[in-house]
Design a protein around this motif. Structure first.
Motif, PDB file in Angstrom:
ATOM      1  N   VAL A 188      -5.192   7.227   9.667  1.00  4.89           N
ATOM      2  CA  VAL A 188      -5.787   6.334   8.655  1.00  4.89           C
ATOM      3  C   VAL A 188      -4.692   5.481   8.021  1.00  4.89           C
ATOM      4  CG1 VAL A 188      -7.156   6.254   6.530  1.00  4.89           C
ATOM      5  CG2 VAL A 188      -7.571   8.068   8.209  1.00  4.89           C
ATOM      6  N   ALA A 189      -3.567   6.129   7.732  1.00  7.60           N
ATOM      7  CA  ALA A 189      -2.444   5.433   7.097  1.00  7.60           C
ATOM      8  C   ALA A 189      -1.954   4.280   7.971  1.00  7.60           C
ATOM      9  CB  ALA A 189      -1.301   6.427   6.852  1.00  7.60           C
ATOM     10  N   TYR A 190      -1.744   4.565   9.256  1.00 12.94           N
ATOM     11  CA  TYR A 190      -1.248   3.517  10.160  1.00 12.94           C
ATOM     12  C   TYR A 190      -2.278   2.426  10.373  1.00 12.94           C
ATOM     13  CZ  TYR A 190       3.158   5.716  11.544  1.00 12.94           C
ATOM     14  OH  TYR A 190       4.431   6.214  11.551  1.00 12.94           O
ATOM     15  N   LYS A 191      -3.560   2.817  10.404  1.00 16.61           N
ATOM     16  CA  LYS A 191      -4.602   1.810  10.586  1.00 16.61           C
ATOM     17  C   LYS A 191      -4.572   0.828   9.417  1.00 16.61           C
ATOM     18  CE  LYS A 191      -9.111   1.444  12.349  1.00 16.61           C
ATOM     19  NZ  LYS A 191     -10.413   1.606  12.467  1.00 16.61           N
ATOM     20  N   GLN A 192      -4.464   1.358   8.210  1.00 15.34           N
ATOM     21  CA  GLN A 192      -4.425   0.491   7.021  1.00 15.34           C
ATOM     22  C   GLN A 192      -3.161  -0.371   7.013  1.00 15.34           C
ATOM     23  OE1 GLN A 192      -5.174   2.413   3.292  1.00 15.34           O
ATOM     24  NE2 GLN A 192      -7.152   3.249   3.954  1.00 15.34           N
ATOM     25  N   LEU A 197       0.834  -1.202   0.000  1.00 17.79           N
ATOM     26  CA  LEU A 197       0.000   0.000   0.000  1.00 17.79           C
ATOM     27  C   LEU A 197       0.868   1.251   0.000  1.00 17.79           C
ATOM     28  CD1 LEU A 197      -2.513  -0.797   2.901  1.00 17.79           C
ATOM     29  CD2 LEU A 197      -2.992  -0.888   0.443  1.00 17.79           C
ATOM     30  N   ASP A 198       0.442   2.279  -0.727  1.00 19.45           N
ATOM     31  CA  ASP A 198       1.067   3.599  -0.616  1.00 19.45           C
ATOM     32  C   ASP A 198       0.107   4.464   0.193  1.00 19.45           C
ATOM     33  OD1 ASP A 198       1.957   6.187  -0.906  1.00 19.45           O
ATOM     34  OD2 ASP A 198       2.542   5.943  -3.002  1.00 19.45           O
ATOM     35  N   SER A 218       9.283  -3.804   7.978  1.00 19.58           N
ATOM     36  CA  SER A 218      10.224  -2.896   7.302  1.00 19.58           C
ATOM     37  C   SER A 218       9.748  -2.595   5.896  1.00 19.58           C
ATOM     38  CB  SER A 218      11.626  -3.512   7.231  1.00 19.58           C
ATOM     39  OG  SER A 218      12.126  -3.761   8.515  1.00 19.58           O
ATOM     40  N   CYS A 219       9.358  -3.630   5.174  1.00 18.15           N
ATOM     41  CA  CYS A 219       8.921  -3.473   3.789  1.00 18.15           C
ATOM     42  C   CYS A 219       7.677  -2.592   3.692  1.00 18.15           C
ATOM     43  CB  CYS A 219       8.647  -4.846   3.189  1.00 18.15           C
ATOM     44  SG  CYS A 219       7.949  -4.778   1.537  1.00 18.15           S
ATOM     45  N   LEU A 220       6.675  -2.905   4.521  1.00 19.60           N
ATOM     46  CA  LEU A 220       5.404  -2.183   4.387  1.00 19.60           C
ATOM     47  C   LEU A 220       5.521  -0.734   4.854  1.00 19.60           C
ATOM     48  CD1 LEU A 220       2.832  -4.967   5.294  1.00 19.60           C
ATOM     49  CD2 LEU A 220       3.609  -4.203   3.053  1.00 19.60           C
ATOM     50  N   LEU A 221       6.288  -0.482   5.909  1.00 20.58           N
ATOM     51  CA  LEU A 221       6.473   0.910   6.356  1.00 20.58           C
ATOM     52  C   LEU A 221       7.305   1.703   5.349  1.00 20.58           C
ATOM     53  CD1 LEU A 221       7.217   0.276  10.143  1.00 20.58           C
ATOM     54  CD2 LEU A 221       5.262   1.562   9.257  1.00 20.58           C
TER      55      LEU A 221
END
Ligand code: SME
Length: 171
Positions: free
Chosen positions: A15-19, A6-7, A42-45
């Motif tokens: 909202v970003a952290y929830k997703q 996800l971007d 690491s990858c997703l953040l």
């Protein structure tokens, strides 16, 4: 299995952290493996927020030495002693450290000259032993605040659970 990354850059932080947290939980569904979890987070953040560097420094000698673990970004420093740099300070204090401007932080260890601000979050195991720290670097000054601290501390609470997260159990 969630396939793509996800971007979340255009979203408000909450909202970003929830997703992202939901995505992490979906990818790690049924997996109880700290290395797999470190790599996935690491990858997703990294891709989700477009940070400069995201990764873990693991405790390899108790109260003494951190060594780089799974990360994304440019080449990280190999080892950091407890008390050295932002990571070593967070490890000693066992609390999150936010540095709005790394140029004014005494002892900051510069692995990438583009880094402007940084957050380091302690990671505890099920016994509340320090397992690692999560380090995130941004090219932007003042990129991190209490919202980041809260969500990232919740995210790394994964490592303090004896049972793996189930899909849909993200906070
Ligand atoms: N800046 C960190 C060192 C690690 S790199 O940023 C990846 C510090 O001062 O501890």
């Amino acid at each position: 299995m969630a396939e793509s990354v996800l971007d979340v850059r255009a979203l408000p932080k909450d909202v970003a952290y929830k997703q992202l947290s939901a995505h992490v939980a979906a990818v790690l569904d049924g997996i109880n493996d700290s290395i797999a979890a470190m790599a996935t987070m690491s990858c997703l953040l990294y891709h989700g927020f477009g940070y400069l560097w995201v990764g873990f420094y693991r405790v390899v000698e108790s109260n003494t030495l951190l060594r780089v673990g799974p990360y994304q970004g440019s080449l990280g420093c190999m080892e950091i002693r407890f008390g050295a740099g932002v990571c070593g300070m967070a490890a000693v204090a066992r609390r999150t450290v936010i540095v709005p401007d790394v140029t004014t932080f005494p002892g900051h260890i510069s692995c990438d000259a583009r880094s402007r601000s940084e957050i380091v979050v302690p990671v505890f195991d099920t016994q509340r032993n320090l397992l690692a720290v999560l380090d995130i670097d941004s090219e932007l000054p003042n990129a991190f605040d209490d919202v980041d601290r809260r969500w990232l501390e919740q995210l790394v609470a994964y490592f303090g659970r004896s049972q793996p997260l189930k899909r849909g159990e993200a906070q």
